[in-house]
Design an enzyme around this catalytic site. Structure first.
Site, PDB file in Angstrom:
ATOM      1  N   THR A   1      -5.992   1.429  -6.290  1.00  0.00           N
ATOM      2  CA  THR A   1      -5.113   0.999  -7.384  1.00  0.00           C
ATOM      3  C   THR A   1      -5.632   1.502  -8.728  1.00  0.00           C
ATOM      4  O   THR A   1      -4.854   1.926  -9.592  1.00  0.00           O
ATOM      5  CB  THR A   1      -5.041  -0.545  -7.417  1.00  0.00           C
TER       6      THR A   1
ATOM      7  N   ASP B   1     -13.567  -6.671  -0.894  1.00  0.00           N
ATOM      8  CA  ASP B   1     -14.628  -5.778  -0.413  1.00  0.00           C
ATOM      9  C   ASP B   1     -15.787  -5.620  -1.394  1.00  0.00           C
ATOM     10  O   ASP B   1     -16.866  -5.186  -1.009  1.00  0.00           O
ATOM     11  CB  ASP B   1     -14.047  -4.381  -0.127  1.00  0.00           C
TER      12      ASP B   1
ATOM     13  N   GLY C   1      -7.661  -2.712  -6.151  1.00  0.00           N
ATOM     14  CA  GLY C   1      -8.981  -2.190  -5.811  1.00  0.00           C
ATOM     15  C   GLY C   1      -9.168  -0.760  -6.290  1.00  0.00           C
ATOM     16  O   GLY C   1      -8.493  -0.314  -7.230  1.00  0.00           O
ATOM     17  N   ASN C   2     -10.050  -0.012  -5.597  1.00  0.00           N
ATOM     18  CA  ASN C   2     -10.366   1.332  -6.092  1.00  0.00           C
ATOM     19  C   ASN C   2      -9.164   2.289  -6.035  1.00  0.00           C
ATOM     20  O   ASN C   2      -8.976   3.100  -6.940  1.00  0.00           O
ATOM     21  CB  ASN C   2     -11.609   1.922  -5.411  1.00  0.00           C
TER      22      ASN C   2
ATOM     23  N   TYR D   1      -7.518 -11.810   8.460  1.00  0.00           N
ATOM     24  CA  TYR D   1      -6.892 -12.085   7.162  1.00  0.00           C
ATOM     25  C   TYR D   1      -7.224 -13.473   6.602  1.00  0.00           C
ATOM     26  O   TYR D   1      -6.909 -13.744   5.441  1.00  0.00           O
ATOM     27  CB  TYR D   1      -5.381 -11.899   7.266  1.00  0.00           C
ATOM     28  N   MET D   2      -7.854 -14.321   7.443  1.00  0.00           N
ATOM     29  CA  MET D   2      -8.155 -15.671   6.940  1.00  0.00           C
ATOM     30  C   MET D   2      -9.131 -15.652   5.769  1.00  0.00           C
ATOM     31  O   MET D   2      -9.145 -16.572   4.958  1.00  0.00           O
ATOM     32  CB  MET D   2      -8.704 -16.546   8.061  1.00  0.00           C
TER      33      MET D   2
ATOM     34  N   ARG E   1       0.869  -1.190   0.000  1.00  0.00           N
ATOM     35  CA  ARG E   1       0.000   0.000   0.000  1.00  0.00           C
ATOM     36  C   ARG E   1       0.895   1.227   0.000  1.00  0.00           C
ATOM     37  O   ARG E   1       2.045   1.176   0.417  1.00  0.00           O
ATOM     38  CB  ARG E   1      -0.865   0.019   1.260  1.00  0.00           C
TER      39      ARG E   1
HETATM   40  N1  LIG Z   1      -6.185   8.467  -5.691  1.00  0.00           N
HETATM   41  C1  LIG Z   1      -5.072   7.775  -5.929  1.00  0.00           C
HETATM   42  N2  LIG Z   1      -4.230   8.152  -6.914  1.00  0.00           N
HETATM   43  C2  LIG Z   1      -3.101   7.456  -7.170  1.00  0.00           C
HETATM   44  N3  LIG Z   1      -2.744   6.339  -6.498  1.00  0.00           N
HETATM   45  C3  LIG Z   1      -3.543   5.914  -5.512  1.00  0.00           C
HETATM   46  C4  LIG Z   1      -4.753   6.605  -5.171  1.00  0.00           C
HETATM   47  N4  LIG Z   1      -5.341   5.947  -4.143  1.00  0.00           N
HETATM   48  C5  LIG Z   1      -4.535   4.904  -3.850  1.00  0.00           C
HETATM   49  N5  LIG Z   1      -3.469   4.871  -4.661  1.00  0.00           N
HETATM   50  C6  LIG Z   1      -2.386   3.890  -4.642  1.00  0.00           C
HETATM   51  O1  LIG Z   1      -2.915   2.628  -5.043  1.00  0.00           O
HETATM   52  C7  LIG Z   1      -2.322   1.582  -4.272  1.00  0.00           C
HETATM   53  C8  LIG Z   1      -3.387   0.733  -3.654  1.00  0.00           C
HETATM   54  O2  LIG Z   1      -4.339   1.535  -2.940  1.00  0.00           O
HETATM   55  P1  LIG Z   1      -5.090   0.977  -1.656  1.00  0.00           P
HETATM   56  O3  LIG Z   1      -4.080   0.599  -0.617  1.00  0.00           O
HETATM   57  O4  LIG Z   1      -6.142   1.933  -1.279  1.00  0.00           O
HETATM   58  O5  LIG Z   1      -5.704  -0.409  -2.119  1.00  0.00           O
HETATM   59  P2  LIG Z   1      -6.865  -0.762  -3.126  1.00  0.00           P
HETATM   60  O6  LIG Z   1      -6.361  -0.761  -4.505  1.00  0.00           O
HETATM   61  O7  LIG Z   1      -8.044   0.136  -2.871  1.00  0.00           O
HETATM   62  O8  LIG Z   1      -7.166  -2.266  -2.741  1.00  0.00           O
HETATM   63  P3  LIG Z   1      -7.863  -2.859  -1.434  1.00  0.00           P
HETATM   64  O9  LIG Z   1      -9.230  -3.253  -1.854  1.00  0.00           O
HETATM   65  O10 LIG Z   1      -7.029  -4.006  -1.074  1.00  0.00           O
HETATM   66  O11 LIG Z   1      -7.871  -1.802  -0.381  1.00  0.00           O
HETATM   67  C9  LIG Z   1      -1.421   2.246  -3.241  1.00  0.00           C
HETATM   68  O12 LIG Z   1      -0.081   2.096  -3.643  1.00  0.00           O
HETATM   69  C10 LIG Z   1      -1.877   3.684  -3.228  1.00  0.00           C
HETATM   70  O13 LIG Z   1      -0.817   4.585  -2.934  1.00  0.00           O
HETATM   71  O1  LIG Z   2      -4.177  -5.286   4.501  1.00  0.00           O
HETATM   72  P1  LIG Z   2      -4.472  -4.255   5.487  1.00  0.00           P
HETATM   73  O2  LIG Z   2      -3.671  -3.027   5.205  1.00  0.00           O
HETATM   74  O3  LIG Z   2      -4.417  -4.682   6.896  1.00  0.00           O
HETATM   75  O4  LIG Z   2      -5.957  -3.757   5.228  1.00  0.00           O
HETATM   76  C1  LIG Z   2      -7.124  -4.432   5.577  1.00  0.00           C
HETATM   77  C2  LIG Z   2      -8.205  -3.950   4.654  1.00  0.00           C
HETATM   78  O5  LIG Z   2      -7.984  -4.494   3.381  1.00  0.00           O
HETATM   79  C3  LIG Z   2      -9.119  -5.199   2.937  1.00  0.00           C
HETATM   80  O6  LIG Z   2      -8.912  -6.556   3.219  1.00  0.00           O
HETATM   81  C4  LIG Z   2      -9.275  -5.032   1.461  1.00  0.00           C
HETATM   82  O7  LIG Z   2      -9.536  -3.708   1.147  1.00  0.00           O
HETATM   83  C5  LIG Z   2     -10.267  -4.610   3.758  1.00  0.00           C
HETATM   84  O8  LIG Z   2     -11.352  -5.486   3.846  1.00  0.00           O
HETATM   85  C6  LIG Z   2      -9.589  -4.333   5.055  1.00  0.00           C
HETATM   86  O9  LIG Z   2     -10.223  -3.255   5.711  1.00  0.00           O
HETATM   87 MG   LIG Z   3      -9.644   0.295  -1.572  1.00  0.00          MG
END
Ligand SMILES: Nc1ncnc2c1ncn2[C@@H]1O[C@H](COP(=O)(O)OP(=O)(O)OP(=O)(O)O)[C@@H](O)[C@H]1O
Ligand SMILES: O=P(O)(O)OC[C@H]1O[C@](O)(CO)[C@@H](O)[C@@H]1O
Ligand SMILES: [Mg+2]
Length: 527
Positions: free
Chosen positions: A271, A299, A268-269, A450-451, A243
């Protein structure tokens, strides 16, 4: 967004009020992508017309205008048009190298051109298929106050007859970002297989998410069919995830320096927002790079699509935790099983696991506020359940009831809010409550954390991953960039990333699914 929905009630007919209510709900829960605005009529004799403005559009529609539907559809077409490298380059396509017939000898009668294995760029899939007759129909998603039928088409995914890259010259990269999710390895594997089928030899994995682009010491990993053949047998990500730390210009510098032509981004969103920023930056620099995303998240919080890969598996694992809570509660005197489930800001995992297990008496999600204390509180209902059936099971989503807790104020590396622990809070509240009223209660708390995601994809996710991974490659070869490969209304399609990142998808409390969940649990309103 809320302010866009503000309306002067005195102008609204009952139907318009119902319409506004239903559209407000859709909007907040991601099932609609329209900004609604209540227009003041120039002549105030008649009720003011309702106007609608499509997100990212300047077009405002007056429903008294007979051509509003056509204007809506033109705007829709523009919004869902797939960005392509041909928008910035005058490129000549070449015949595809992707064929399933390569080892077959064609008989004289057969003509490759007639093989119906390719998708035409004009093929479309319908995004919505229900015609609601009224804004008050269950789960209604309406565009105008009459709930008129308006076709909303999206682009069909799959291999095209003509492609915009020379496979032998392509360097393709894959990166997995965000939290872990079942199926990441399945998608990586299918992307590699499909790239090789086109004839791509130079395929690399970027380690540990976006971080792998700029952190010194993290080296790209060459990938091939032989290397990824069995990675789907394990959960996690073969490439690693991370992240935070996404710096678009540094990532694009790195893409340029590494001479990457196609980038496949699984996440995810957050990313997706990152992938779109990379796509935009590549455009700005006039780079011939296709950035294609594949929506990954347990999610299930990404707009417009039926589901994201990993969600089904997470629900299945969550269901096991619920089953254990049920067994514990059922076997104890006045047993109360409490399960907390992941799901960032949306209650999809909790709702679906409650529905699939059929063992939950109370399901609490962030989209539906509740109280614990008082006449209509959860604790009162638990008392009733212990009296009437002797035990009960509660499933709570991690982001539920945050208004009952002190905010943690913390965020993760990507800026996502870290929630206060509603599970532990409820466990304590339930114990204290029953002690105070002198009723024995045996509380068993399970937090599978995390499981639910650190596991291998189940069968339905494995299929979804296979299709999405293959289609991602077809999309890149077709020249698209800034798109995501997903499933909408049971069909596999491409959507522009811009349309899926405007908000997070959340459970609609007015949807049939939430109503079904309530029917199944039998729980009352808790406020
Ligand atoms: N608005 C944004 N613009 C550019 N990069 C972003 C933005 N939001 C998040 N990122 C980058 O995208 C990557 C993943 O974001 P995030 O940790 O929120 O997970 P995610 O893709 O939403 O997946 P998850 O569902 O696991 O949370 C990170 O490296 C983060 O810095
Ligand atoms: O992997 P991390 O940073 O502990 O984040 C946990 C979060 O990631 C997710 O597993 C996926 O977005 C969420 O359900 C949870 O809130
Ligand atoms: Mg997300």
């Amino acid at each position: 967004m809320a302010s866009a929905l503000k309306t002067n009630g005195s102008f609204c007919s009952t139907q318009q009020q119902q319409f506004l209510q239903s559209t407000t709900d859709q909007f907040l829960h991601g099932s609609s992508h329209l900004n609604f605005k209540h227009c003041k009529s120039k002549k105030t004799i008649k009720p003011a017309p309702l106007c609608v403005r499509a997100t990212s559009s300047k077009v405002e529609l007056d429903f008294h205008d007979p051509s509003w539907k056509q204007k809506f559809q033109e705007d829709w077409e523009r919004r869902f048009n797939l960005p392509s490298i041909t928008d910035i380059y005058d490129l000549k396509p070449r015949p595809t190298t992707f064929s399933l017939k390569k080892n077959r000898t064609l008989t004289g009668d057969e003509n490759v051109d007639m093989w119906n294995g390719y998708v035409n760029n004009d093929d479309r899939a319908l995004l919505k298929v229900i015609k609601y007759s009224s804004p008050t129909s269950a789960g209604a998603e309406c565009i105008d106050p009459d709930c008129s039928w308006v076709e909303q088409w999206v682009h069909r995914a799959g291999p095209r007859k003509e492609i915009y890259y020379e496979p032998a010259e392509v360097k393709a990269a894959i990166v997995t970002c965000g939290g872990l999710c079942p199926g990441l390895n399945d998608v990586i594997r299918q992307i590699v297989f499909t790239l090789e089928t086109y004839g791509v030899k130079n395929i690399v994995g970027i380690p540990f998410g976006y971080r792998g682009f700029f952190e010194k010491g993290l080296k790209e990993m060459p990938l091939s069919r032989g290397l990824v053949e069995n990675i789907n047998l394990n959960g996690g990500s073969f490439l690693g995830v991370s992240r935070g730390g996404a710096k678009t210009s540094e990532i694009v510098d790195s893409i340029q320096a590494r001479r990457i032509d196609m980038l496949f981004v699984l996440g995810g969103n957050g990313t997706h927002a990152g992938a779109n920023a990379i796509h935009e930056e590549c455009r700005k620099r006039k780079l011939k790079v296709s950035v294609v995303a594949v929506p990954k998240t347990i999610d299930n919080d990404i707009l417009l699509m039926d589901k994201t890969f990993g969600f089904d598996t997470a629900v299945e694992e969550a269901q096991r935790a619920i089953n254990s809570a049920y067994i514990e509660a059922r076997s104890a005197y006045h047993g109360i099983g409490l399960v907390k489930l992941m799901g960032r800001s949306s209650g999809f995992i909790a709702m679906h696991a409650s529905l699939s297990s059929g063992q939950v008496d109370v399901c609490l999600i962030p989209e539906v506020p509740f109280t614990l204390d008082g006449e209509f509180g959860v604790l009162q209902h638990l008392e009733h359940l212990l009296k009437s059936k002797g035990f009960c099971v509660v499933c709570v989503a991690e982001a539920a009831g945050q208004d009952l807790l002190q905010k943690s104020g913390a965020t993760d590396a990507s800026g996502n809010v870290i929630f206060s622990d509603i599970g532990v809070h409820m466990q304590q509240k339930i114990k204290t409550h029953f002690k105070d009223i002198g009723v024995p209660a045996d509380v068993k708390y399970i937090d599978p954390t995390y499981m639910v995601r650190a596991c291998r994809a189940n069968a339905s996710d494995a299929i979804l991953c296979t299709v999405l991974g293959q289609n991602a490659v077809h999309g890149a070869f077709a020249g698209f960039s800034g798109i995501t490969s997903c499933i909408c209304n049971t069909h596999y399609v491409y959507l522009p990333i811009t349309e899926v990142i405007t908000a997070s998808k959340r459970v609609n409390p007015n949807s049939r699914m939430w109503h079904r969940c309530l029917t199944s649990t039998g729980q009352p309103d808790f406020h």
